[in-house]
Design an enzyme around this catalytic site. Structure first.
Site, mmCIF file in Angstrom:
data_model
loop_
_atom_site.group_PDB
_atom_site.id
_atom_site.type_symbol
_atom_site.label_atom_id
_atom_site.label_comp_id
_atom_site.label_asym_id
_atom_site.label_seq_id
_atom_site.Cartn_x
_atom_site.Cartn_y
_atom_site.Cartn_z
ATOM 1 N NE ARG A 57 -1.823 -2.373 2.871
ATOM 2 C CZ ARG A 57 -2.155 -3.634 2.644
ATOM 3 N NH1 ARG A 57 -3.304 -3.916 2.144
ATOM 4 N NH2 ARG A 57 -1.351 -4.615 2.952
ATOM 5 C CE LYS A 59 26.006 -6.158 -7.226
ATOM 6 N NZ LYS A 59 26.379 -5.255 -8.312
HETATM 7 C C1 NCD Z 1 1.925 -0.991 8.351
HETATM 8 C C2 NCD Z 1 3.420 -0.849 8.342
HETATM 9 O O1 NCD Z 1 4.086 -1.279 7.402
HETATM 10 O O2 NCD Z 1 3.892 -0.264 9.274
HETATM 11 N N1 NCD Z 1 1.319 -1.126 7.121
HETATM 12 C C3 NCD Z 1 1.160 -0.072 6.287
HETATM 13 O O3 NCD Z 1 2.017 0.757 6.085
HETATM 14 N N2 NCD Z 1 -0.041 0.029 5.699
HETATM 15 C C4 NCD Z 1 1.452 -1.902 9.383
HETATM 16 C C5 NCD Z 1 1.887 -3.324 9.388
HETATM 17 O O4 NCD Z 1 2.846 -3.726 8.727
HETATM 18 O O5 NCD Z 1 1.249 -4.094 10.107
#
Ligand code: NCD
Length: 316
Positions: free
Chosen positions: A55, A83
């Site tokens: 996302r 690397k």
């Molecule tokens: C989160 C993250 O990567 O911190 N996800 C995100 O950015 N939508 C939460 C998660 O990984 O659980």
């Protein structure tokens, strides 16, 4: 506003509201046939992802492209990082390419702040270790305000793996700045030691908190960051801290359900709750693009208006 966005605590109340209002203005573009503004034409945004993301990476890319920036996507896999190249050398390469903005996700807490020493452009933290994820908190606040009409006085309950969650940390800081009341509910083993100094309440009994909640935010159980057993079993965790249909029924009629994704369906959240009309999970993803456009525009765009004036291109 600061030149960089490293932590949600960098934002004053006015800064945060400016981001949310700008995002609301920019969201109108998503509904148009030509989803593009020339605001960042000629600027370069580098997406530097050292950790997996779906996302956040896609939405930063979409946001930068909708503002007509040139976008360079860099992922650690397949680059010289595998690397053994250091963050410093990677940063110096970016600097040589003239990056105006660097969006960084890194497994080490503090990496985005360190990067600010080596690049001249704005650094935007897209998630660093267990530390912060400020644009996630902004998109969450945007979604709450859109659904419930306000943030001031809103009762927000954040549930689950707070210990490993940069989303929880950033949300507690930003929601406090914006006047919401946050309660954390988690097993004691999944709360950070310093949580007592955070501007929020702590509770261990989810069923008692839910009737007094306007927003419940479920956190993913982050197994990849767990080196020990933090709870007896997945089943036990779900039974005590999972959001299922019965628990949803305890919440006020207007209350909404959030999750930053990716979800462990059936663990912290039941599939039928995730897919219910009270869930904002899909809206959060869409709002992420508008909020990230607003952040890129405010940090990189200078004084020109986000929409309107001579900035018009195509059908507006
Ligand atoms: C989160 C993250 O990567 O911190 N996800 C995100 O950015 N939508 C939460 C998660 O990984 O659980």
């Amino acid at each position: 506003m600061n030149r960089h966005l490293i932590s949600a605590a960098d934002l004053s109340r006015d800064d945060a509201l400016l981001v949310l209002d700008t995002a609301a203005e920019l969201a109108q573009i998503g509904g148009r046939s030509i989803k593009k503004l020339p605001t960042l034409r000629g600027r370069t945004v580098v997406n530097l992802f050292f950790e997996d993301s779906t996302r956040t990476r896609i939405s930063f890319e979409a946001a930068a492209k909708r503002l007509s920036a040139d976008v360079i996507n860099f992922s650690a896999k397949g680059s010289s990082v595998s690397k053994g190249e250091s963050l410093k050398d990677t940063a110096l390469t970016l600097q040589a390419m003239g990056a105006d903005g660097v969006v960084i996700r890194h497994h080490a807490s503090g990496a985005p702040l360190t990067l600010t020493q080596w690049v001249e452009g704005s650094v935007i933290n897209a998630g660093d270790g267990t530390h912060e994820h400020p644009t996630q908190a902004l998109l969450d606040a945007y979604t709450m305000r859109e659904r419930l009409g306000r943030l001031e006085g809103l009762r927000v309950t954040i549930v689950g793996d707070v210990l490993h969650s940069r989303v929880a940390r950033s949300n507690v800081a930003l929601l406090h700045t914006l006047g919401a009341e946050v309660t954390l509910v988690a097993p004691p083993t999944l709360l950070p030691v310093a949580v007592g100094s955070w501007p929020c309440e702590i509770d261990y009994a989810l069923d008692a908190v839910l009737p007094k909640t306007d927003v419940v935010m479920m956190l993913r159980v982050q197994r990849e960051r767990m080196s020990a057993a933090f709870f007896p079993s997945a089943r036990e965790y779900s039974r005590r801290y999972g959001l299922d249909r019965d628990r949803l029924g305890r919440m006020p009629e207007h209350a909404i359900v959030m999750h930053p994704g990716p979800m462990n369906r059936g663990m912290e959240i039941a599939a039928e709750v995730a897919d219910s009309p009270r869930s904002t999970i899909v809206d959060q993803v869409g709002n992420g693009v508008s909020v990230r456009m607003a952040v890129l525009y405010l940090l990189l765009g200078g004084a020109s208006p986000a929409i309107g004036g001579d900035q018009r291109e195509g059908e507006l």
